[in-house]
Structure formats: C-alpha cells, structure tokens
Design a protein around this motif. Structure first.
Motif, PDB file in Angstrom:
ATOM      1  N   TYR A 172      -6.180   3.394   2.873  1.00 36.51           N
ATOM      2  CA  TYR A 172      -7.448   3.004   2.255  1.00 36.51           C
ATOM      3  C   TYR A 172      -8.450   4.139   2.460  1.00 36.51           C
ATOM      4  N   GLN A 198       2.339   5.429   4.593  1.00 35.11           N
ATOM      5  CA  GLN A 198       1.243   5.493   3.628  1.00 35.11           C
ATOM      6  C   GLN A 198       0.695   6.916   3.638  1.00 35.11           C
ATOM      7  N   GLU A 255       0.813  -1.222   0.000  1.00 37.67           N
ATOM      8  CA  GLU A 255       0.000   0.000   0.000  1.00 37.67           C
ATOM      9  C   GLU A 255       0.847   1.273   0.000  1.00 37.67           C
ATOM     10  N   LEU A 290      -1.567  -0.485  -4.823  1.00 32.94           N
ATOM     11  CA  LEU A 290      -0.956  -1.628  -4.154  1.00 32.94           C
ATOM     12  C   LEU A 290       0.198  -2.135  -5.012  1.00 32.94           C
TER      13      LEU A 290
END
Length: 429
Positions: free
Chosen positions: A215, A366, A211, A338
């Motif tokens: 998300y 991230q 990642e 990803l």
C-alpha cells in the motif's frame, strides 16, 4: 425389452455421446492453441518493430495523441470496432465473436515517463526528457499482438473481448476516469486482465491473489515554524525508525532482490512480505506560512495503516514538538492492485492446463515502490494483474522499471501474446 437393459443402454449411449463431444472439444482446443502459437510466431518480428516505434516516440500522460493514432489504425486494420470517446487519448478495440459468452477486457497503458535516464538501446527516445522507462511500450505491443492473434482465431472465440488502451496511468488518473465514463459502464465487463513487465527472468509469468504491491501512502506533516537542519534530520530519523519494519532484519527496500531465488518473490520465505518501508530522506519545504515534511510510506498490511499517523504523532510529542505541530495526515492514498482470489486461482489453473503445471509461478510477496491504477478497474470488476519477466542476465538486460538503462528482452513479447491469447480464449466461454 427389459426396462433395466433399456436404462443401461440409455446410460451407455449418453456416456458415449458425452465422450465424443469431450473429444471433439479437446481436439478443437488443441487446434486453437496450436494456431495461437503459430500466429504469435508469425507476427513476432512485427510486434518487436512496433514496440521500438513506441519506444522512440514516447508521450507523457495526457499527450498520447500519436500513440492513439498508431493503435487505432492497427486495430481497425484487424477489423475490430474502435472507440476513442472513453477518456483522453484512450482507445478501446472491440472484438465480437458473434457467439454467446463472457465479456472480457484486457488493459494496456499508453503513457511514458518524464525522465532522461541513460538508455543503451539502438532505438532511443526521440523526445528529450521523455522515456518509456516502465515498459508500457512492451505492454501495448503485447496487447496489439493478442488482438491480432484472436482476430485471426475469431471462429474459436466466444463472447466479446475489449482491448483497453489506457492513457495517464503514471499520474494515476486514466483508469479512474475511464470507469466513470458512461460508455464504459455500458460494456458490462465480466472480467478484466493486465500485466506489467518486471525484473524477473524473461518470459516468467508470476501472479498472486490479493495485494500485488504494498500500500503506497504519502504522509504530510505541517509545523508552524521551520525546523533547523540538524533538528529536522534528527526528528525525521526518529520518525522513520519508529515506522520501518521487516522480517528478520531483512532489507525489502533493495528491490533488485525481487528475482533472487532465496530472498525474492518466488520463494515462500521471501523478504518482500510483512514490511513497512519509509523514505530515508524526508522532503521539507515552506509553503502557505507553514513548514511541510513529506515522505512516502509502503506498508504490506492494510490493517496496520491506521497505526501510522498515531505512531508519528507520538514521536513528535515525545520530542517536544507538539506545540509546533499543525497537522499530520495522508496526503496521497492510492488504492493498490488487488487480485480477485477466485479469478486468480481460475486463471492459474487455466494456464497450467494449457502449458503444463507450474507454468505460472506463485508470487509470495508484495512489490514495494510501484503501483498501478489498474486497481480502479478491480474495484468495479473482478480482475487479475500478472507480472511478466523481462530480464536476461546473460544478455546484460535488466528490466528494472523507472531506473537508468531499463531494458527488456523482447522475447517476453512472444510469451505474453501467446500465453494471454490462450487465457482470453478460454475465459470467454
């Protein structure tokens, strides 16, 4: 002749031939990499100019007609085969080497943003309310540069390279539509690559396996009746507090810290890992006889996504709003970028072998708030998405995407073209 002596001579002969071949290949690679640097420098000023033309003439998602014509003309002049039936105003330039090798793709986005932020550049947008405030103008210039450099080094290439200029990225539509196209399936691409300009130092290249972004989800809560302003504020504050998580009380929502040497992405102890960010102010409105409360959520751990809805439901029940509740659900669930772990490691090794160990910096976190529909390509094809620094603090240039006075040190175009031309040459073999 003694059989042992004959065998020894055969082994020596084989070793010498392999050494000669290795030497020839290394010399050829060195010449190719030198040529890439020379060709990149030769076209740099032209690429800066075309980037500025893109910047001055931005087009929103689904309206990239002028941009398409510019790209198509450029690629045809390079001698590439060009296809425009891929989706919307998308363009695919195809560079065939004529030699056996992999089918490699490079993707760049075409669309601009609907905003009218302050812009201190001398080449401001000519279209009110529309700006290239995310760097797609730079991405297109880099992609055109790679196409030109590799076209001029065609004799050193293997396989086929597909330059995908993708429309409608900001709306998270373009990539999905392209991979659904039967024409795209016929390409049978082996690997795909892309980059995004971010607020790191200009020219700094960063990547990580798995990642790249958190998300990104949007929660939607529906109640039967409108909540008074005071109750709404209290309830949403409790919901947010039940969700938010960070390392050692850090503040990963302060995205300007991504380039900070102690807290940023380049530090193994970065604050941009193991977090959940929720909007501070939830959006509330009435529609279809229901009261809606929405908020964006950014979670780094995929395994914890399933806990979000139950956590919200518990807060609602504990605060006696259960009878009011109609539903709680995710109303937006975009996939996140990803990176294929094996291909990422291979790409890093390839670039380090060419430009020196440590040339590519490891990303340890991230990035919050951002995402890219490149994720849809990665669902079908092993792919790697790089971050390319565009800031230059000494020059007062801060490449903070989607923000007022977003600027890019155009030197990153040179670095991007040179670096990723080198990568595609090697990966095609």
């Amino acid at each position: 002749m003694n059989k042992k002596i004959l065998l020894a001579l055969l082994i020596v002969n084989l070793f010498c031939r392999q050494y000669i071949i290795y030497g020839q290949e290394k010399k050829s690679n060195d010449v190719t990499q030198k040529s890439i640097q020379i060709e990149t420098d030769a076209i740099f000023d032209k690429l800066v100019q075309i980037r500025r033309e893109f910047h001055q003439n931005p087009e929103l998602a689904g309206k990239e007609k002028r941009t398409q014509e510019t790209i198509k003309k450029y690629l045809l002049n390079l001698g590439l085969k060009v296809e425009t039936d891929i989706y919307g105003y998308g363009v695919v330039g195809i560079l065939e080497s004529g030699k056996k090798g992999k089918k490699i793709a490079w993707r760049a986005e075409m669309d601009a943003l609907p905003n009218d932020f302050a812009d201190e550049s001398d080449f401001k947008s000519n279209t009110k309310g529309v700006q290239h405030g995310c760097g797609h103008d730079v991405h297109m210039a880099i992609s055109l540069g790679i196409a030109e450099v590799l076209a001029k080094n065609k004799k050193s290439l293997h396989g086929t390279i597909y330059f995908i200029f993708q429309p409608e990225e900001e709306t998270f539509i373009g990539a999905k539509k392209i991979i659904e196209n039967k024409l795209f399936a016929q390409y049978k691409i082996d690997e795909i690559y892309a980059l995004h300009v971010v607020g790191l130092p200009a020219g700094q290249i960063m990547v990580k396996p798995n990642e790249v972004f958190a998300y990104q989800k949007e929660i939607g809560i529906q109640f039967k009746n409108v909540l008074p302003a005071k109750e709404l504020k209290e309830l949403t504050s409790k919901i947010r507090n039940s969700l938010v998580r960070s390392n050692n009380q850090s503040k990963p929502w302060e995205i300007q810290l991504i380039s900070d040497p102690e807290m940023g992405l380049m530090n193994p102890k970065t604050i941009f890992t193991d977090y959940l960010i929720a909007d501070e102010n939830f959006r509330a409105y009435s529609k279809n006889d229901a009261f809606h409360i929405n908020a964006e959520i950014y979670e780094t751990d995929a395994s914890r996504l399933k806990n979000i809805i139950p956590a919200i439901d518990k807060v609602i029940e504990d605060n006696n709003y259960g009878a009011q509740k109609i539903s709680i659900k995710f109303i937006k669930e975009n996939p996140t970028v990803l990176n294929d772990p094996n291909l990422t490691r291979t790409a890093i090794t390839t670039l380090d072998n060419i430009y020196g160990k440590g040339f590519v910096v490891t990303d340890y976190g991230q990035v919050p708030y951002f995402n890219d529909d490149f994720a849809y390509f990665q669902q079908k094809i092993p792919g790697v998405y790089f971050l390319l620094g565009g800031s230059n603090v000494q020059k007062g240039i801060i490449a903070m995407n989607h923000a007022p006075n977003f600027q890019v040190d155009e030197e990153c175009i040179r670095i991007g073209v040179k670096t990723f031309s080198s990568l595609l040459v090697e990966r095609g073999k």
